[in-house]
Scaffold this active site. Structure first.
Site, PDB file in Angstrom:
ATOM      1  N   ALA A   1       0.853  -1.190   0.000  1.00  0.00           N
ATOM      2  CA  ALA A   1       0.000   0.000   0.000  1.00  0.00           C
ATOM      3  C   ALA A   1       0.883   1.232   0.000  1.00  0.00           C
ATOM      4  O   ALA A   1       2.046   1.206   0.418  1.00  0.00           O
ATOM      5  CB  ALA A   1      -0.932   0.005   1.206  1.00  0.00           C
TER       6      ALA A   1
ATOM      7  N   LYS B   1       8.163  -0.471   5.927  1.00  0.00           N
ATOM      8  CA  LYS B   1       7.512   0.817   5.700  1.00  0.00           C
ATOM      9  C   LYS B   1       8.607   1.859   5.524  1.00  0.00           C
ATOM     10  O   LYS B   1       9.406   2.098   6.438  1.00  0.00           O
ATOM     11  CB  LYS B   1       6.603   1.189   6.866  1.00  0.00           C
ATOM     12  CG  LYS B   1       6.034   2.602   6.759  1.00  0.00           C
ATOM     13  CD  LYS B   1       4.968   2.880   7.816  1.00  0.00           C
ATOM     14  CE  LYS B   1       3.715   2.145   7.488  1.00  0.00           C
ATOM     15  NZ  LYS B   1       2.478   2.835   7.848  1.00  0.00           N
TER      16      LYS B   1
ATOM     17  N   ASP C   1      -3.170   9.206  15.318  1.00  0.00           N
ATOM     18  CA  ASP C   1      -3.698   9.033  13.956  1.00  0.00           C
ATOM     19  C   ASP C   1      -4.446   7.706  13.850  1.00  0.00           C
ATOM     20  O   ASP C   1      -4.199   6.905  12.959  1.00  0.00           O
ATOM     21  CB  ASP C   1      -2.564   9.091  12.926  1.00  0.00           C
ATOM     22  CG  ASP C   1      -3.097   9.317  11.507  1.00  0.00           C
ATOM     23  OD1 ASP C   1      -4.231   9.831  11.371  1.00  0.00           O
ATOM     24  OD2 ASP C   1      -2.397   8.973  10.550  1.00  0.00           O
TER      25      ASP C   1
ATOM     26  N   GLY D   1      -0.248   8.459   2.919  1.00  0.00           N
ATOM     27  CA  GLY D   1       0.151   9.859   2.904  1.00  0.00           C
ATOM     28  C   GLY D   1       1.557  10.094   3.406  1.00  0.00           C
ATOM     29  O   GLY D   1       2.198  11.082   3.038  1.00  0.00           O
ATOM     30  N   MET D   2       2.068   9.188   4.269  1.00  0.00           N
ATOM     31  CA  MET D   2       3.395   9.370   4.840  1.00  0.00           C
ATOM     32  C   MET D   2       4.429   8.412   4.263  1.00  0.00           C
ATOM     33  O   MET D   2       5.601   8.752   4.179  1.00  0.00           O
ATOM     34  CB  MET D   2       3.349   9.161   6.357  1.00  0.00           C
ATOM     35  CG  MET D   2       2.592  10.209   7.128  1.00  0.00           C
ATOM     36  SD  MET D   2       2.783   9.965   8.903  1.00  0.00           S
ATOM     37  CE  MET D   2       2.108   8.329   9.114  1.00  0.00           C
ATOM     38  N   ALA D   3       3.997   7.197   3.909  1.00  0.00           N
ATOM     39  CA  ALA D   3       4.969   6.159   3.585  1.00  0.00           C
ATOM     40  C   ALA D   3       4.355   5.135   2.649  1.00  0.00           C
ATOM     41  O   ALA D   3       3.151   5.106   2.417  1.00  0.00           O
ATOM     42  CB  ALA D   3       5.455   5.484   4.864  1.00  0.00           C
ATOM     43  N   THR D   4       5.225   4.281   2.117  1.00  0.00           N
ATOM     44  CA  THR D   4       4.807   3.142   1.308  1.00  0.00           C
ATOM     45  C   THR D   4       5.194   1.870   2.040  1.00  0.00           C
ATOM     46  O   THR D   4       6.267   1.783   2.642  1.00  0.00           O
ATOM     47  CB  THR D   4       5.487   3.165  -0.073  1.00  0.00           C
ATOM     48  OG1 THR D   4       5.134   4.381  -0.743  1.00  0.00           O
ATOM     49  CG2 THR D   4       5.033   1.989  -0.920  1.00  0.00           C
ATOM     50  N   VAL D   5       4.296   0.873   2.016  1.00  0.00           N
ATOM     51  CA  VAL D   5       4.519  -0.382   2.721  1.00  0.00           C
ATOM     52  C   VAL D   5       4.771  -1.491   1.698  1.00  0.00           C
ATOM     53  O   VAL D   5       4.039  -1.619   0.716  1.00  0.00           O
ATOM     54  CB  VAL D   5       3.316  -0.738   3.610  1.00  0.00           C
ATOM     55  CG1 VAL D   5       3.569  -2.049   4.353  1.00  0.00           C
ATOM     56  CG2 VAL D   5       3.042   0.384   4.604  1.00  0.00           C
TER      57      VAL D   5
END
Length: 663
Positions: A25, A47, A141, A28-32
């Site tokens: 996935a 991540k 969050d 907004g902050m990172a890609t996993v």
């Protein structure tokens, strides 16, 4: 012509250890990504932060500190963090790979959940967040994207699913970098707490608000506020109460409405104090939840920077359709009414009458008052001017005020009723603990009793929270550093006591005194018994040995021996039990108690000689005592004249007693 974007990280080897296999996935902050830990041969989740989030020179340091804190957070409902590092200038985390779906994906498929399933998922979410709160962490969050659900094999009810919460501390790490620039926070506007929007502060009650919104969405299939502009959605959390879920889904119980309302109160003081308290309320409400058909579901917005209020920051991020330092037009508060103004026109006209210094005025005035009628008119005018001036002065100085009633030492409900009788509004401010005054009783007010307050004004009340008490948590099996941190965060003072133990490795908590569930005041000392590992001497098995042999073996190991006697069917002098079991670890000079057999229980031989008994009569008496009579000499018609053993001799049951029968 089709254009395919290639992810260059697929197949890459990170830090010589983690081989990236595929992308899961992008947020907004990172890609996993999924990756293989080639050292431990296990699948992990990697991540990696987006380049836009790591441009701040201090970000890497903050991110590393947050990662260390998260890694110490051990709980079955928290996605574990195994490692962290930097790849080509971008920080990354290595986390537990959960084979399941996010709650967002599940809601997209099912639209919404029935109440038992929603509460079951929320319970596990709160259990994870409660562990973080005990460790002094605030998630900041909470949203469906950060909740992973591993369904039971073969599918079925979500009541059997395992839920794990991810991204503890990441929002704080990124936001800390933004703090140097000022004026923004990192949040998902659909779930953001009002205090994060107005002044950027967060505490455990901030997570409670977001969890309440997640519950609302699971029950209704939608978030409470939707709009085209994120800034508008954020400010609706500040200005509006979250509607009850039953407004959108018929048949939901009042307990669910009350649960959502309590978790999402705009004033943080009205929410549960932390996730542990909220968890208890959810478990109670779960008994009253009812199911309802699924409805439509709306996707939530991603985590993003949203502007703070002017009170929280002077630098606001401009967004389409919203001017800096302004709310959207629909969210502006009504302007304060202008203060009442005196009729200055009348005063000016009276001033003209009283101005005697203008040329010719004295003569005209003297001529005017020559007649009685004109003198009366002037007197009336002067009286009216005085009344108007006096009335205006009274209104601005005294008349628009009243005295605040005393509202202390009564309950909140009584204070509300009393304030209403005086035409005043009430605001509930932050509470405070009190050792003597019952919870919910008013212990303070502003302005105070009999002090001046505008008519129709607002009195701010301070309610007693009752005695400040905390529940000792169950820290058994945790590392001492984690247990001590949790106890300190709950205002307890841990005292470490090390002792040998065979069940846990060195450094892990054996027990606490007082034990879990005990209610203690702040500052209470909690004795934490910590394992030193196995003791240096291993106790051998000496059961079945004679007392002398067993004693010699144990003293040779440096142990002290004590003995106690006990009748048994074992031979006298044989060890039949030991106080410290075989294989247990003990320190030198430890005392072990041996139980030694004193032989079978004995009976006293009864007197059957020279009392006129025949053999049959004597043998009957002996048999009743558990003995056996045997004829040694028998003359017909004689009586027992002699016996062996003699009367009164202690013997084992079944012993033969010799009898001599003579005339």
């Amino acid at each position: 012509m089709d254009t395919k974007v290639v992810d260059l990280l697929i197949g890459a080897l990170i830090d010589g250890r983690y081989r990236i296999r595929g992308r899961v996935a992008r947020g907004g902050m990172a890609t996993v990504y999924t990756a293989t830990d080639e050292r431990l041969e296990r699948t992990v989740a990697l991540k990696i932060i987006h380049p836009t989030q790591s441009r701040d020179p201090h970000f890497l340091e903050r991110f590393t500190d947050e990662a260390k804190t998260i890694a110490r957070l051990t709980h079955p409902n928290v996605v574990a963090v195994y490692d962290q590092g930097v790849h080509e200038g971008l920080p990354y985390l290595i986390m537990e790979y959960v084979r399941g779906r996010t709650l967002r994906e599940m809601l997209s498929d099912r639209r919404r959940l029935n109440p038992p399933e929603a509460l079951a998922i929320l319970e596990q979410v709160l259990a994870a967040v409660a562990a973080a709160h005990r460790a002094g962490l605030v998630h900041r969050d909470i949203k469906p994207e950060n909740v992973l659900v591993a369904e039971a094999p073969g599918g079925g009810s979500l009541l059997d699913a395992v839920v794990k919460v991810a991204d503890f501390g990441l929002a704080r790490a990124v936001e800390a970098s933004a703090d140097d620039k000022g004026g923004q926070l990192l949040a998902t506007v659909a779930y953001v707490a009002p205090e994060l929007v107005t002044d950027g502060r967060a505490d455990p009650r901030t997570d409670i608000y977001s969890a309440g919104i997640v519950l609302f969405e699971m029950l209704t299939g939608r978030v409470p506020y939707e709009g085209d502009k994120p800034v508008e959605i954020a400010w609706r959390h500040v200005d509006q109460d979250v509607p009850p879920p039953s407004k959108y889904v018929a048949g939901l119980s009042p307990a669910l409405d009350a649960l959502v309302a309590r978790a999402t109160r705009r004033d943080p003081g009205g929410r549960p104090s932390d996730a542990g308290v909220m968890l208890a309320e959810v478990q109670a409400a779960r008994e009253e939840g009812t199911s309802a058909p699924a409805g439509a579901h709306a996707a939530a917005a991603p985590t993003m920077a949203v502007p703070l209020s002017p009170a929280a920051s002077t630098q606001i991020i401009s967004m389409p359709g919203a001017m800096p330092n302004q709310r959207p037009s629909w969210a502006r508060l009504p302007d304060a009414p202008p203060p009442p103004r005196a009729n200055t026109g009348t005063v000016h006209r009276a001033g003209d009458l009283l101005d005697r210094d203008k040329p010719g005025m004295r003569q005209r005035f003297a001529s005017m008052v020559d007649t009685t009628g004109k003198r009366r008119a002037v007197a009336i005018a002067l009286v009216l001017v005085g009344v108007l001036v006096a009335g205006s002065g009274y209104w601005f100085g005294v008349g628009r005020y009243t005295s605040a009633p005393s509202l202390t030492q009564i309950t909140q409900a009584q204070a509300l009723a009393k304030a209403k009788q005086h035409g005043l509004k009430v605001k509930i401010g932050p509470g405070r603990y009190d050792e003597k005054i019952a919870k919910g009783t008013v212990v303070g007010q502003q302005p105070g009793g009999n002090q001046r307050i505008l008519r129709g004004g607002t009195v701010t009340l301070t309610l007693s929270l009752g005695p400040e008490r905390y529940t000792v948590p169950n820290e058994q099996g945790r590392a001492y550093s984690e247990a001590a941190g949790a106890l300190t965060a709950m205002k307890m003072v841990p005292k470490r006591v090390d002792k040998y133990d065979d069940s846990l490795p060195a450094g892990f908590v054996l027990s606490t005194d007082p034990g879990p569930g005990t209610i203690v005041p702040p500052g209470a000392q909690i004795t934490v018994n910590v394992s030193k590992g196995k003791a240096p001497i291993q106790v051998p098995n000496v059961i079945g040995q004679d007392q002398a042999t067993a004693t010699q073996q144990l003293t040779g190991l440096g142990l002290k021996v004590a003995t106690t006697q006990q009748q048994s069917d074992k031979p006298a002098g044989q060890v039949i039990n030991q106080s410290i079991p075989d294989g247990a670890g003990v320190e030198k000079d430890a005392t072990i108690i041996l139980t030694v057999s004193s032989g079978p229980p004995q009976v006293a031989v009864p007197n059957v000689s020279n009392v006129g008994l025949s053999f049959d009569q004597a043998n009957q008496v002996l048999q009743q005592a558990g003995l056996v009579g045997v004829q040694v000499l028998a003359i017909p018609g004689g009586q027992v004249r002699q016996q062996n053993p003699p009367a009164g001799t202690p013997v084992a049951p079944g012993t033969q007693v010799q009898l001599w029968i003579t005339p």
